[in-house]
Design a protein around this motif. Structure first.
Motif, PDB file in Angstrom:
ATOM      1  N   ASP A  16       0.865  -1.180   0.000  1.00 36.13           N
ATOM      2  CA  ASP A  16       0.000   0.000   0.000  1.00 36.13           C
ATOM      3  C   ASP A  16       0.899   1.226   0.000  1.00 36.13           C
ATOM      4  O   ASP A  16       1.507   1.570   1.010  1.00 36.13           O
ATOM      5  N   ALA A  17       0.990   1.894  -1.136  1.00 36.05           N
ATOM      6  CA  ALA A  17       1.871   3.060  -1.280  1.00 36.05           C
ATOM      7  C   ALA A  17       1.072   4.349  -1.438  1.00 36.05           C
ATOM      8  O   ALA A  17       1.561   5.314  -2.034  1.00 36.05           O
ATOM      9  N   CYS A  18      -0.140   4.368  -0.885  1.00 35.00           N
ATOM     10  CA  CYS A  18      -1.006   5.534  -1.089  1.00 35.00           C
ATOM     11  C   CYS A  18      -0.409   6.820  -0.539  1.00 35.00           C
ATOM     12  O   CYS A  18      -0.646   7.900  -1.080  1.00 35.00           O
ATOM     13  N   GLN A  19       0.364   6.735   0.551  1.00 33.21           N
ATOM     14  CA  GLN A  19       0.978   7.930   1.114  1.00 33.21           C
ATOM     15  C   GLN A  19       2.355   8.205   0.510  1.00 33.21           C
ATOM     16  O   GLN A  19       2.990   9.205   0.855  1.00 33.21           O
ATOM     17  N   SER A  20       2.815   7.320  -0.366  1.00 31.18           N
ATOM     18  CA  SER A  20       4.160   7.458  -0.917  1.00 31.18           C
ATOM     19  C   SER A  20       4.177   7.926  -2.365  1.00 31.18           C
ATOM     20  O   SER A  20       5.095   8.645  -2.775  1.00 31.18           O
ATOM     21  N   VAL A  21       3.179   7.521  -3.145  1.00 34.62           N
ATOM     22  CA  VAL A  21       3.143   7.897  -4.561  1.00 34.62           C
ATOM     23  C   VAL A  21       3.039   9.413  -4.679  1.00 34.62           C
ATOM     24  O   VAL A  21       2.126  10.033  -4.147  1.00 34.62           O
ATOM     25  N   GLY A  22       3.995  10.008  -5.351  1.00 34.64           N
ATOM     26  CA  GLY A  22       4.031  11.456  -5.487  1.00 34.64           C
ATOM     27  C   GLY A  22       4.861  12.147  -4.432  1.00 34.64           C
ATOM     28  O   GLY A  22       5.172  13.335  -4.555  1.00 34.64           O
ATOM     29  N   ARG A  41      -5.386  11.069  -5.188  1.00 33.53           N
ATOM     30  CA  ARG A  41      -5.774  12.335  -4.561  1.00 33.53           C
ATOM     31  C   ARG A  41      -4.792  12.845  -3.517  1.00 33.53           C
ATOM     32  O   ARG A  41      -4.920  13.985  -3.077  1.00 33.53           O
ATOM     33  N   LYS A  42      -3.826  12.036  -3.096  1.00 29.35           N
ATOM     34  CA  LYS A  42      -2.951  12.466  -2.002  1.00 29.35           C
ATOM     35  C   LYS A  42      -1.753  13.231  -2.552  1.00 29.35           C
ATOM     36  O   LYS A  42      -1.899  14.282  -3.157  1.00 29.35           O
ATOM     37  N   PHE A  43      -0.544  12.729  -2.357  1.00 29.62           N
ATOM     38  CA  PHE A  43       0.633  13.504  -2.743  1.00 29.62           C
ATOM     39  C   PHE A  43       0.801  13.629  -4.251  1.00 29.62           C
ATOM     40  O   PHE A  43       1.538  14.491  -4.716  1.00 29.62           O
ATOM     41  N   LEU A  44       0.127  12.790  -5.008  1.00 28.70           N
ATOM     42  CA  LEU A  44       0.177  12.941  -6.459  1.00 28.70           C
ATOM     43  C   LEU A  44      -0.681  14.117  -6.913  1.00 28.70           C
ATOM     44  O   LEU A  44      -0.505  14.636  -8.014  1.00 28.70           O
ATOM     45  N   ARG A  45      -1.637  14.519  -6.058  1.00 29.30           N
ATOM     46  CA  ARG A  45      -2.521  15.664  -6.321  1.00 29.30           C
ATOM     47  C   ARG A  45      -3.359  15.471  -7.587  1.00 29.30           C
ATOM     48  O   ARG A  45      -3.605  16.407  -8.338  1.00 29.30           O
ATOM     49  N   GLY A  46      -3.799  14.244  -7.794  1.00 25.79           N
ATOM     50  CA  GLY A  46      -4.705  13.950  -8.899  1.00 25.79           C
ATOM     51  C   GLY A  46      -6.150  14.039  -8.453  1.00 25.79           C
ATOM     52  O   GLY A  46      -6.444  14.378  -7.302  1.00 25.79           O
ATOM     53  N   PRO A  47      -7.091  13.726  -9.327  1.00 25.67           N
ATOM     54  CA  PRO A  47      -8.505  13.812  -8.973  1.00 25.67           C
ATOM     55  C   PRO A  47      -8.889  12.794  -7.903  1.00 25.67           C
ATOM     56  O   PRO A  47      -8.361  11.678  -7.864  1.00 25.67           O
ATOM     57  N   ARG A  48      -9.811  13.166  -7.052  1.00 26.13           N
ATOM     58  CA  ARG A  48     -10.358  12.232  -6.063  1.00 26.13           C
ATOM     59  C   ARG A  48     -11.104  11.124  -6.804  1.00 26.13           C
ATOM     60  O   ARG A  48     -11.763  11.355  -7.814  1.00 26.13           O
ATOM     61  N   GLY A  49     -11.006   9.927  -6.270  1.00 21.60           N
ATOM     62  CA  GLY A  49     -11.690   8.801  -6.900  1.00 21.60           C
ATOM     63  C   GLY A  49     -10.842   8.082  -7.931  1.00 21.60           C
ATOM     64  O   GLY A  49     -11.335   7.197  -8.635  1.00 21.60           O
ATOM     65  N   GLY A 101      -3.427  11.044 -15.102  1.00 19.39           N
ATOM     66  CA  GLY A 101      -2.251  10.966 -15.962  1.00 19.39           C
ATOM     67  C   GLY A 101      -1.468  12.265 -15.975  1.00 19.39           C
ATOM     68  O   GLY A 101      -0.226  12.262 -15.922  1.00 19.39           O
ATOM     69  N   ARG A 102      -2.183  13.378 -16.039  1.00 20.34           N
ATOM     70  CA  ARG A 102      -1.491  14.683 -16.048  1.00 20.34           C
ATOM     71  C   ARG A 102      -0.815  14.954 -14.709  1.00 20.34           C
ATOM     72  O   ARG A 102       0.274  15.538 -14.656  1.00 20.34           O
ATOM     73  N   ALA A 103      -1.444  14.530 -13.619  1.00 17.33           N
ATOM     74  CA  ALA A 103      -0.832  14.705 -12.301  1.00 17.33           C
ATOM     75  C   ALA A 103       0.481  13.930 -12.213  1.00 17.33           C
ATOM     76  O   ALA A 103       1.474  14.417 -11.668  1.00 17.33           O
ATOM     77  N   ALA A 104       0.482  12.718 -12.756  1.00 15.40           N
ATOM     78  CA  ALA A 104       1.704  11.911 -12.753  1.00 15.40           C
ATOM     79  C   ALA A 104       2.786  12.560 -13.612  1.00 15.40           C
ATOM     80  O   ALA A 104       3.966  12.622 -13.216  1.00 15.40           O
ATOM     81  N   GLU A 105       2.395  13.064 -14.769  1.00 14.00           N
ATOM     82  CA  GLU A 105       3.355  13.740 -15.639  1.00 14.00           C
ATOM     83  C   GLU A 105       3.950  14.967 -14.956  1.00 14.00           C
ATOM     84  O   GLU A 105       5.160  15.230 -15.039  1.00 14.00           O
ATOM     85  N   TYR A 106       3.092  15.731 -14.278  1.00 11.71           N
ATOM     86  CA  TYR A 106       3.548  16.954 -13.617  1.00 11.71           C
ATOM     87  C   TYR A 106       4.537  16.633 -12.498  1.00 11.71           C
ATOM     88  O   TYR A 106       5.554  17.316 -12.321  1.00 11.71           O
ATOM     89  N   ALA A 107       4.246  15.560 -11.729  1.00 12.96           N
ATOM     90  CA  ALA A 107       5.164  15.158 -10.661  1.00 12.96           C
ATOM     91  C   ALA A 107       6.519  14.768 -11.231  1.00 12.96           C
ATOM     92  O   ALA A 107       7.567  15.118 -10.673  1.00 12.96           O
ATOM     93  N   LEU A 108       6.501  14.074 -12.356  1.00 15.08           N
ATOM     94  CA  LEU A 108       7.755  13.667 -12.984  1.00 15.08           C
ATOM     95  C   LEU A 108       8.510  14.876 -13.551  1.00 15.08           C
ATOM     96  O   LEU A 108       9.744  14.913 -13.526  1.00 15.08           O
ATOM     97  N   GLU A 109       7.756  15.848 -14.039  1.00 15.52           N
ATOM     98  CA  GLU A 109       8.399  17.064 -14.545  1.00 15.52           C
ATOM     99  C   GLU A 109       9.100  17.819 -13.410  1.00 15.52           C
ATOM    100  O   GLU A 109      10.211  18.345 -13.583  1.00 15.52           O
ATOM    101  N   LEU A 110       8.447  17.888 -12.255  1.00 14.86           N
ATOM    102  CA  LEU A 110       9.067  18.558 -11.100  1.00 14.86           C
ATOM    103  C   LEU A 110      10.258  17.758 -10.581  1.00 14.86           C
ATOM    104  O   LEU A 110      11.237  18.340 -10.103  1.00 14.86           O
ATOM    105  N   GLY A 111      10.142  16.430 -10.684  1.00 18.24           N
ATOM    106  CA  GLY A 111      11.202  15.560 -10.179  1.00 18.24           C
ATOM    107  C   GLY A 111      10.863  15.037  -8.799  1.00 18.24           C
ATOM    108  O   GLY A 111      10.742  15.831  -7.854  1.00 18.24           O
ATOM    109  N   ILE A 112      10.701  13.711  -8.676  1.00 20.74           N
ATOM    110  CA  ILE A 112      10.292  13.131  -7.395  1.00 20.74           C
ATOM    111  C   ILE A 112      11.341  13.385  -6.310  1.00 20.74           C
ATOM    112  O   ILE A 112      11.007  13.657  -5.158  1.00 20.74           O
TER     113      ILE A 112
END
Length: 225
Positions: A16-22, A41-49, A101-112
């Motif tokens: 369970d990596a819900c608090q770790s992704v992003g 919806r957590k640290f990845l800051r994507g849509p809820r659900g 998908g865009r939230a994941a891209e944005y996180a990668l652009e910022l750099g984990i």
């Protein structure tokens, strides 16, 4: 270490990596996990659900979902190798998926790694501030602290602290505290709280906002005393 032990014993390792992704770099090969689940919806800051799931190839070969709608999943089941779309169902929010998908891209652009460093700096600063306030108790001081800071205020229930700081535009949440004894049932009172306050920072937060939180808590504590 857990992953290596599970592999050696032939036990599936579901993480369970819900608090770790992003928030933290995650390498499934290094973790040796068979399944890794993350929320949007957590640290990845994507849509809820929204959520994501990683399945190792040897797990994917064994997954046989039970379709609960009309989508023809059996075509995916018979793909060689099995398709990553195997766990999907027909009904879904396309807009939410695109947002994830865009939230994941944005996180990668910022750099984990950069995100983790910024979170660590802010969270460490918050812990220093809160540790200096008499009447505030910090929890979860581990070797590797995260961007989640959990605390309580003496003689105040967590929901009272949350509501008080919300007036100042500070958004917090509450979480249950584990009982001191197994099977213990704790009746929550200001003197014996069963919940704590959670303050989570992200890379867009500022040191000034941490100062605002500390100032608001000092005012609250002064009223208690």
């Amino acid at each position: 270490m857990v992953g290596r032990l599970c592999r050696k014993a032939g036990v599936p390792f579901v993480l369970d990596a819900c608090q770790s992704v992003g928030q933290l770099p995650l390498d499934v090969a290094e973790l040796k996990c068979d399944i890794l689940v993350g929320t949007g919806r957590k640290f990845l800051r994507g849509p809820r659900g929204t959520a994501s799931v990683y399945l190792d190839s040897h797990v994917l070969e064994k997954v046989v979902p039970t379709p609960n709608d009309r989508r023809p999943l059996f075509a995916a089941i018979q793909d060689e190798p099995p398709s990553a779309r195997l766990p999907e169902s027909r009904e879904a929010s396309i807009a939410a998926r695109l947002g994830l998908g865009r939230a994941a891209e944005y996180a990668l652009e910022l750099g984990i790694e950069d995100i983790r460093g910024r979170l660590q700096t802010l969270a460490d600063g918050m812990r220093l501030h809160l540790a200096d306030i008499r009447g505030v108790e910090l929890y979860g001081r581990g070797k590797q602290a995260s961007g989640i800071v959990t605390f309580s205020v003496r003689e105040k229930m967590a929901v009272q602290v949350k509501e008080h700081l919300a007036v100042d535009g500070i958004n917090l949440s509450t979480v249950p505290l584990p009982p001191l004894k197994p099977d213990a049932v704790l009746q929550e009172t200001p003197a014996t709280p069963s919940t704590a306050v959670r303050a989570s920072v992200h890379c867009y937060n500022t040191e000034a906002e941490i100062d605002r939180l500390a100032s608001a808590l000092r005012r609250l504590v002064s009223r208690v005393n």
